[in-house]
Design an enzyme around this catalytic site. Structure first.
Site, PDB file in Angstrom:
ATOM      1  N   ASP A  17       0.871  -1.156   0.000  1.00 33.15           N
ATOM      2  CA  ASP A  17       0.000   0.000   0.000  1.00 33.15           C
ATOM      3  C   ASP A  17       0.919   1.219   0.000  1.00 33.15           C
ATOM      4  O   ASP A  17       2.099   1.111   0.337  1.00 33.15           O
ATOM      5  CB  ASP A  17      -0.878  -0.035   1.255  1.00 33.15           C
ATOM      6  CG  ASP A  17      -1.772   1.172   1.385  1.00 33.15           C
ATOM      7  OD1 ASP A  17      -2.495   1.483   0.422  1.00 33.15           O
ATOM      8  OD2 ASP A  17      -1.734   1.811   2.442  1.00 33.15           O
ATOM      9  N   LEU A  18       0.386   2.385  -0.350  1.00 33.63           N
ATOM     10  CA  LEU A  18       1.244   3.581  -0.419  1.00 33.63           C
ATOM     11  C   LEU A  18       0.945   4.557   0.723  1.00 33.63           C
ATOM     12  O   LEU A  18       1.748   4.717   1.641  1.00 33.63           O
ATOM     13  CB  LEU A  18       1.076   4.265  -1.783  1.00 33.63           C
ATOM     14  CG  LEU A  18       1.513   3.429  -2.990  1.00 33.63           C
ATOM     15  CD1 LEU A  18       1.197   4.155  -4.297  1.00 33.63           C
ATOM     16  CD2 LEU A  18       2.993   3.090  -2.913  1.00 33.63           C
ATOM     17  N   ASP A  19      -0.220   5.200   0.673  1.00 39.30           N
ATOM     18  CA  ASP A  19      -0.554   6.234   1.663  1.00 39.30           C
ATOM     19  C   ASP A  19      -0.528   5.664   3.078  1.00 39.30           C
ATOM     20  O   ASP A  19      -1.159   4.645   3.365  1.00 39.30           O
ATOM     21  CB  ASP A  19      -1.944   6.803   1.384  1.00 39.30           C
ATOM     22  CG  ASP A  19      -2.019   7.555   0.065  1.00 39.30           C
ATOM     23  OD1 ASP A  19      -0.964   7.944  -0.459  1.00 39.30           O
ATOM     24  OD2 ASP A  19      -3.150   7.753  -0.444  1.00 39.30           O
ATOM     25  N   ASP A 188      -1.333  -0.425   6.020  1.00 38.92           N
ATOM     26  CA  ASP A 188      -1.680   0.102   7.339  1.00 38.92           C
ATOM     27  C   ASP A 188      -3.119  -0.179   7.752  1.00 38.92           C
ATOM     28  O   ASP A 188      -3.482   0.086   8.898  1.00 38.92           O
ATOM     29  CB  ASP A 188      -1.443   1.614   7.379  1.00 38.92           C
ATOM     30  CG  ASP A 188      -2.394   2.362   6.450  1.00 38.92           C
ATOM     31  OD1 ASP A 188      -3.325   3.020   6.951  1.00 38.92           O
ATOM     32  OD2 ASP A 188      -2.221   2.281   5.218  1.00 38.92           O
TER      33      ASP A 188
END
Length: 234
Positions: A17-19, A188
């Site tokens: 995942d990024l954000d 997250d």
């Protein structure tokens, strides 16, 4: 801290995942939203609608097109189109302000600098695993210093339904010619990342550093409190 809740099948691909996984997205999205607000509030007729007008138009847009929930970029553009059209903008002027407001948001949205420590960690991991990104967000990886890090970047809307739907994970398996069990997805959110990985038959690693409440009660395969705990996988 690293906690294993299940034995891990040999991993070939690390999916990120990024954000809020590889960088703190909270100040970035706040600045991007403010940039859009500043653009729109420069139009007196928009400002006169009050601060709830955007949310009203956003809800109306998704009510008209429920599929927008899986494409936050198009949802934003459609909301701008709807909100400005309701105020009487049309034709070239409408397109000018839709584009202007969206690009004000997008430019600030991509004002990201991933730390040297995280970039170094990813470079080390890339020597052992294929690295990919699977995101529900609208960040443009090619516009900041994650450009070139991943072999594959999949975004909700462009490449399938949003996590926890398995579509993007399935597509990753197809494009990489790999079984789901050999992908470890790192993120997250229990609700989108862990749940999504499990829906697709992939393995999951939860970065538990957000102090958030989640609906999903399934156990991640692995839990860490810092992204740097991924050094274990080196």
């Amino acid at each position: 801290m690293i906690r294993f809740n299940r034995a891990i099948t040999p991993v070939k691909v690390l999916s990120f995942d990024l954000d809020d996984t590889l960088y703190n997205n909270h100040p970035i999205i706040k600045a991007a939203v403010q940039a859009q607000i500043d653009y729109l509030n420069a139009l007196p007729d928009w400002q006169a609608q009050g601060r709830h007008y955007w949310q009203h138009c956003r809800e109306l847009a998704v009510k008209r097109s429920p599929a927008l929930v899986d494409n936050v970029t198009q949802w934003r553009k459609d909301t701008l189109q709807l909100g400005l059209a309701k105020l009487g903008y049309q034709g070239a002027q409408l397109e000018q302000h839709v584009s202007g407001a969206y690009h004000a948001f997008a430019d600030a949205r991509s004002n990201i600098v991933v730390s040297d420590e995280v970039l170094s960690l990813l470079a080390q991991l890339a020597k052992k695993y294929q690295l990919i990104a699977i995101t529900n967000g609208n960040v443009e990886v090619e516009r900041f210093n994650l450009n070139g890090v991943f072999d594959l970047v999949l975004q909700a809307g462009l490449h399938g339904k949003a996590k926890p739907h398995p579509t993007m994970f399935d597509q990753a398996c197809e494009q990489l010619n790999i079984e789901p069990k050999h992908i470890l997805h790192i993120g997250d959110s229990l609700d989108t990342d862990v749940h999504g990985a499990h829906n697709a038959g992939c393995q999951s690693l939860w970065l538990n550093d957000q102090q958030a409440r989640y609906a999903y009660r399934g156990l991640p395969d692995v839990e860490i409190a810092s992204i740097h705990a991924l050094k274990y996988f080196l």
